[in-house]
Design a protein around this motif. Structure first.
Motif, mmCIF file in Angstrom:
data_model
loop_
_atom_site.group_PDB
_atom_site.id
_atom_site.type_symbol
_atom_site.label_atom_id
_atom_site.label_comp_id
_atom_site.label_asym_id
_atom_site.label_seq_id
_atom_site.Cartn_x
_atom_site.Cartn_y
_atom_site.Cartn_z
ATOM 1 N N MET A 1 0.843 -1.172 0.000
ATOM 2 C CA MET A 1 0.000 0.000 0.000
ATOM 3 C C MET A 1 0.894 1.242 0.000
ATOM 4 S SD MET A 1 -2.717 1.355 2.904
ATOM 5 C CE MET A 1 -3.704 -0.108 2.845
ATOM 6 N N ARG A 2 0.470 2.262 -0.700
ATOM 7 C CA ARG A 2 1.179 3.551 -0.733
ATOM 8 C C ARG A 2 0.492 4.491 0.255
ATOM 9 N NH1 ARG A 2 1.824 5.916 -6.459
ATOM 10 N NH2 ARG A 2 3.304 4.209 -6.526
ATOM 11 N N ILE A 3 1.271 5.071 1.164
ATOM 12 C CA ILE A 3 0.745 5.968 2.192
ATOM 13 C C ILE A 3 1.470 7.298 2.105
ATOM 14 C CG2 ILE A 3 0.461 6.333 4.675
ATOM 15 C CD1 ILE A 3 0.513 3.266 4.967
ATOM 16 N N SER A 4 0.707 8.375 2.097
ATOM 17 C CA SER A 4 1.279 9.714 2.092
ATOM 18 C C SER A 4 1.191 10.292 3.507
ATOM 19 C CB SER A 4 0.507 10.598 1.113
ATOM 20 O OG SER A 4 1.022 11.900 1.121
ATOM 21 N N VAL A 5 2.296 10.792 4.009
ATOM 22 C CA VAL A 5 2.358 11.335 5.361
ATOM 23 C C VAL A 5 2.784 12.803 5.282
ATOM 24 C CG1 VAL A 5 3.412 11.114 7.637
ATOM 25 C CG2 VAL A 5 2.979 9.062 6.279
ATOM 26 N N ASP A 6 1.970 13.667 5.835
ATOM 27 C CA ASP A 6 2.271 15.104 5.841
ATOM 28 C C ASP A 6 3.353 15.399 6.883
ATOM 29 O OD1 ASP A 6 2.154 17.820 5.336
ATOM 30 O OD2 ASP A 6 0.360 18.138 6.526
ATOM 31 N N ILE A 7 4.127 16.412 6.626
ATOM 32 C CA ILE A 7 5.170 16.815 7.573
ATOM 33 C C ILE A 7 4.577 17.658 8.697
ATOM 34 C CG2 ILE A 7 7.250 18.206 7.884
ATOM 35 C CD1 ILE A 7 8.108 17.369 5.066
ATOM 36 N N ASP A 8 3.937 18.766 8.335
ATOM 37 C CA ASP A 8 3.479 19.743 9.327
ATOM 38 C C ASP A 8 2.272 19.226 10.112
ATOM 39 O OD1 ASP A 8 5.429 21.534 8.416
ATOM 40 O OD2 ASP A 8 4.126 22.151 6.772
ATOM 41 N N GLY A 9 2.469 19.111 11.412
ATOM 42 C CA GLY A 9 1.402 18.656 12.280
ATOM 43 C C GLY A 9 1.289 17.146 12.410
ATOM 44 N N TYR A 78 7.132 2.004 7.098
ATOM 45 C CA TYR A 78 8.095 1.675 6.040
ATOM 46 C C TYR A 78 8.320 0.175 5.907
ATOM 47 C CZ TYR A 78 9.915 6.292 4.727
ATOM 48 O OH TYR A 78 10.061 7.551 4.219
ATOM 49 N N MET A 79 8.111 -0.554 6.977
ATOM 50 C CA MET A 79 8.358 -1.996 6.947
ATOM 51 C C MET A 79 7.430 -2.719 5.974
ATOM 52 S SD MET A 79 9.030 -2.562 11.000
ATOM 53 C CE MET A 79 9.570 -4.255 10.942
ATOM 54 N N ASP A 80 6.200 -2.255 5.844
ATOM 55 C CA ASP A 80 5.223 -2.970 5.021
ATOM 56 C C ASP A 80 4.579 -2.137 3.918
ATOM 57 O OD1 ASP A 80 5.403 -5.419 6.514
ATOM 58 O OD2 ASP A 80 4.273 -4.416 8.110
ATOM 59 N N HIS A 81 4.954 -0.854 3.833
ATOM 60 C CA HIS A 81 4.270 0.022 2.885
ATOM 61 C C HIS A 81 5.259 0.958 2.189
ATOM 62 C CE1 HIS A 81 0.545 -1.276 4.770
ATOM 63 N NE2 HIS A 81 1.092 -0.992 5.935
ATOM 64 N N GLU A 82 4.821 1.508 1.081
ATOM 65 C CA GLU A 82 5.570 2.576 0.436
ATOM 66 C C GLU A 82 5.093 3.883 1.062
ATOM 67 O OE1 GLU A 82 6.170 4.658 -3.928
ATOM 68 O OE2 GLU A 82 4.858 2.912 -3.734
ATOM 69 N N VAL A 83 6.001 4.602 1.690
ATOM 70 C CA VAL A 83 5.633 5.832 2.389
ATOM 71 C C VAL A 83 6.190 7.025 1.629
ATOM 72 C CG1 VAL A 83 5.819 7.124 4.538
ATOM 73 C CG2 VAL A 83 5.608 4.632 4.611
ATOM 74 N N ILE A 84 5.328 7.985 1.373
ATOM 75 C CA ILE A 84 5.709 9.209 0.674
ATOM 76 C C ILE A 84 5.507 10.368 1.644
ATOM 77 C CG2 ILE A 84 5.180 10.727 -1.267
ATOM 78 C CD1 ILE A 84 3.941 8.140 -2.581
ATOM 79 N N ILE A 85 6.565 11.118 1.878
ATOM 80 C CA ILE A 85 6.495 12.290 2.766
ATOM 81 C C ILE A 85 6.044 13.479 1.922
ATOM 82 C CG2 ILE A 85 7.757 13.759 4.359
ATOM 83 C CD1 ILE A 85 7.595 10.794 5.207
ATOM 84 N N THR A 86 5.004 14.170 2.380
ATOM 85 C CA THR A 86 4.456 15.283 1.602
ATOM 86 C C THR A 86 4.333 16.534 2.470
ATOM 87 O OG1 THR A 86 2.192 14.647 2.165
ATOM 88 C CG2 THR A 86 3.107 13.757 0.132
#
Length: 92
Positions: A1-9, A78-86
């Motif tokens: 699964m691809r997950i997008s994680v925001d930086i601020d907050g 990160y262990m099980d997913h594609e993580v994108i920092i946004t």
């Protein structure tokens, strides 16, 4: 699964440092609990404008504290997913 994680907050705590500066400058005692909208008026400006201004200051951005346990959670993701920092930052 691809997950997008925001930086601020999410990864970086921007509200507490900004409130600390606002409280010093305006003689207030605001906390996160007091913030119930994006742009409450503060003096002759508003919180949204103050945050945007601070996000244009490289020394502020480079010293934003990391939110407690966010590194741990990110590593787990990160262990099980594609993580994108946004993020979305203002034009400075």
């Amino acid at each position: 699964m691809r997950i997008s994680v925001d930086i601020d907050g999410v990864l970086a705590e921007i509200i507490d440092p900004v409130l600390e500066e606002i409280n010093k400058e305006y003689g207030l005692t605001l906390t996160k609990v007091d913030i119930t909208s994006w742009s409450p008026e503060i003096g002759d400006t508003d919180l949204g404008k103050i945050i945007r201004k601070r996000l244009c200051d490289p020394s502020f951005v480079l010293n934003i504290p990391v939110i407690k346990d966010s590194r741990y959670v990110l590593r787990k993701l990160y262990m099980d997913h594609e993580v994108i920092i946004t993020t979305c930052r203002p034009k400075c």
